[in-house]
Design a protein around this motif. Structure first.
Motif, PDB file in Angstrom:
ATOM      1  N   LYS A 127     -12.668   1.148   7.423  1.00 32.73           N
ATOM      2  CA  LYS A 127     -12.128  -0.227   7.551  1.00 32.73           C
ATOM      3  C   LYS A 127     -10.891  -0.417   6.664  1.00 32.73           C
ATOM      4  O   LYS A 127     -10.710  -1.436   6.023  1.00 32.73           O
ATOM      5  N   MET A 128     -10.094   0.636   6.572  1.00 34.59           N
ATOM      6  CA  MET A 128      -8.906   0.597   5.708  1.00 34.59           C
ATOM      7  C   MET A 128      -7.633   0.869   6.497  1.00 34.59           C
ATOM      8  O   MET A 128      -7.671   1.545   7.528  1.00 34.59           O
ATOM      9  N   ILE A 129      -6.538   0.371   5.931  1.00 33.09           N
ATOM     10  CA  ILE A 129      -5.220   0.767   6.439  1.00 33.09           C
ATOM     11  C   ILE A 129      -4.793   1.978   5.617  1.00 33.09           C
ATOM     12  O   ILE A 129      -5.317   2.165   4.505  1.00 33.09           O
ATOM     13  N   PRO A 130      -3.859   2.788   6.049  1.00 28.90           N
ATOM     14  CA  PRO A 130      -3.135   2.693   7.312  1.00 28.90           C
ATOM     15  C   PRO A 130      -3.937   3.287   8.478  1.00 28.90           C
ATOM     16  O   PRO A 130      -4.720   4.215   8.288  1.00 28.90           O
TER      17      PRO A 130
ATOM     18  N   LYS B  97     -10.129  -9.100   7.885  1.00 34.21           N
ATOM     19  CA  LYS B  97      -9.587  -7.932   8.599  1.00 34.21           C
ATOM     20  C   LYS B  97      -9.603  -8.171  10.106  1.00 34.21           C
ATOM     21  O   LYS B  97     -10.543  -8.784  10.631  1.00 34.21           O
TER      22      LYS B  97
ATOM     23  N   SER C  79       0.814  -1.216   0.000  1.00 38.79           N
ATOM     24  CA  SER C  79       0.000   0.000   0.000  1.00 38.79           C
ATOM     25  C   SER C  79       0.852   1.274   0.000  1.00 38.79           C
ATOM     26  O   SER C  79       1.638   1.518   0.931  1.00 38.79           O
TER      27      SER C  79
ATOM     28  N   ARG D 242       3.567   5.916   2.955  1.00 39.34           N
ATOM     29  CA  ARG D 242       3.671   7.329   3.360  1.00 39.34           C
ATOM     30  C   ARG D 242       3.969   7.442   4.854  1.00 39.34           C
ATOM     31  O   ARG D 242       4.832   8.213   5.283  1.00 39.34           O
TER      32      ARG D 242
ATOM     33  N   PHE E  76      -6.796  -8.357   4.019  1.00 40.53           N
ATOM     34  CA  PHE E  76      -8.086  -7.745   3.661  1.00 40.53           C
ATOM     35  C   PHE E  76      -9.219  -8.770   3.520  1.00 40.53           C
ATOM     36  O   PHE E  76     -10.387  -8.398   3.544  1.00 40.53           O
TER      37      PHE E  76
ATOM     38  N   TYR F 263      -0.277   4.103   0.563  1.00 42.81           N
ATOM     39  CA  TYR F 263      -0.737   4.919   1.693  1.00 42.81           C
ATOM     40  C   TYR F 263       0.002   4.545   2.980  1.00 42.81           C
ATOM     41  O   TYR F 263       0.369   5.411   3.772  1.00 42.81           O
TER      42      TYR F 263
ATOM     43  N   GLU G 213      -6.555   7.706   7.853  1.00 45.14           N
ATOM     44  CA  GLU G 213      -6.350   8.456   6.599  1.00 45.14           C
ATOM     45  C   GLU G 213      -4.910   8.964   6.527  1.00 45.14           C
ATOM     46  O   GLU G 213      -4.490   9.789   7.338  1.00 45.14           O
ATOM     47  N   SER G 214      -4.216   8.489   5.486  1.00 46.19           N
ATOM     48  CA  SER G 214      -2.766   8.692   5.447  1.00 46.19           C
ATOM     49  C   SER G 214      -2.333  10.168   5.514  1.00 46.19           C
ATOM     50  O   SER G 214      -1.385  10.493   6.235  1.00 46.19           O
TER      51      SER G 214
HETATM   52  N1  GSH Z   1      -7.723   7.550   1.627  1.00 41.39           N
HETATM   53  C1  GSH Z   1      -7.121   6.458   2.331  1.00 41.39           C
HETATM   54  C2  GSH Z   1      -6.929   5.291   1.370  1.00 41.39           C
HETATM   55  C3  GSH Z   1      -6.410   4.050   2.067  1.00 41.39           C
HETATM   56  C4  GSH Z   1      -6.612   2.799   1.222  1.00 41.39           C
HETATM   57  O1  GSH Z   1      -7.072   2.835   0.066  1.00 41.39           O
HETATM   58  N2  GSH Z   1      -6.246   1.655   1.819  1.00 41.39           N
HETATM   59  C5  GSH Z   1      -6.449   0.386   1.145  1.00 41.39           C
HETATM   60  C6  GSH Z   1      -5.119  -0.295   0.892  1.00 41.39           C
HETATM   61  S1  GSH Z   1      -4.196   0.573  -0.348  1.00 41.39           S
HETATM   62  C7  GSH Z   1      -7.263  -0.536   2.063  1.00 41.39           C
HETATM   63  O2  GSH Z   1      -7.111  -0.535   3.257  1.00 41.39           O
HETATM   64  N3  GSH Z   1      -8.120  -1.364   1.473  1.00 41.39           N
HETATM   65  C8  GSH Z   1      -8.915  -2.303   2.205  1.00 41.39           C
HETATM   66  C9  GSH Z   1     -10.139  -2.660   1.480  1.00 41.39           C
HETATM   67  O3  GSH Z   1     -10.329  -2.162   0.365  1.00 41.39           O
HETATM   68  O4  GSH Z   1     -10.919  -3.453   1.985  1.00 41.39           O
HETATM   69  C10 GSH Z   1      -5.800   6.912   2.960  1.00 41.39           C
HETATM   70  O5  GSH Z   1      -5.211   7.874   2.444  1.00 41.39           O
HETATM   71  O6  GSH Z   1      -5.390   6.352   3.980  1.00 41.39           O
END
Ligand code: GSH
Length: 220
Positions: free
Chosen positions: A53-56, A41, A14, A19, A38, A16, A67-68
């Protein structure tokens, strides 16, 4: 300096997540990295980032930050003793945030269609993608880094995507260096920094991941 127990919920390919790793490294902050899956999770991720529900996710002394770009700002404010990412000048800082927002609205989504797309749609996305990179290159101008003499917020926001350049080029049959030589030279300059070099996976490893992703998602 802030009391530190720092954990990063991450997924290694990733951009993100990268960063955040660069920013922590620039500040000299030690942290524990936890890799997410993923398909399954972790309860921790779901509890700490219930909205996306996303990283980071950065966990600082038990408190989550999501949010990165928001995480980068947080890191810069908390550990302000060295390597400032954002200028203390409000105008300069607003410009850096503008460009980071531009990256977020364009590079990932268009880039993904370059490495996963096919036919006409892919050709269209390749053009758009190169346009975006050229726009970034124009903003870089003759500076060493987007941040000037040192890497800053925009550099940290953009440079992770350069670890995907080989994948965009190979899947999209294009040469970023031929189109944007100054941007590629900037990427090489960034890679000379320990914080960047240590935080970016090898482009071949990203490519292998991308091929596997395409296979499992029926995108070949
Ligand atoms: N806008 C978010 C984007 C983060 C993002 O897209 N994370 C993806 C990995 S690159 C993720 O966690 N995906 C999990 C999923 O889609 O279920 C940020 O800047 O942190």
């Amino acid at each position: 300096m802030a009391n530190n127990n720092v954990v990063l919920l991450d997924f290694w390919p990733s951009s993100y997540g990268m960063r955040v790793k660069i920013a922590l490294s620039e500040k000299g902050i030690k942290y524990e990295s936890k890799q997410e899956n993923f398909q399954d999770k972790s309860p921790l991720l779901l509890a700490l980032n219930p909205v996306h529900k996303m990283i980071p996710v950065l966990i600082h002394n038990g408190k989550p930050i999501c949010e990165s770009l928001n995480i980068l700002q947080y890191i810069d404010e908390v550990w302000n003793h060295k390597s400032p990412l954002l200028s203390s000048d409000p105008y300069q800082s607003s410009q850096a945030r503008f460009w980071a927002d531009y990256i977020d609205k364009n590079i990932y989504s268009i880039g993904k269609k370059v490495w996963t797309g096919k036919g006409k749609e892919q050709e269209e996305c390749k053009k758009q993608f190169i346009e975006c990179l050229k726009t970034q290159e124009g903003e870089l101008g003759e500076k060493a880094y987007f941040g000037g003499e040192e890497i800053g917020f925009v550099d940290v926001a953009l440079v992770p995507f350069t670890s995907w350049f080989y994948t965009y080029e190979t899947c999209g049959n294009l040469s970023i260096e031929a189109e944007c030589p100054k941007l590629v030279a900037w990427a090489r300059r960034c890679m000379e920094k320990e914080s960047v070099f240590q935080s970016l996976p090898h482009p071949q490893k990203i490519y292998d991941f991308a091929l596997q992703y395409k296979k499992t998602h029926g995108l070949e």
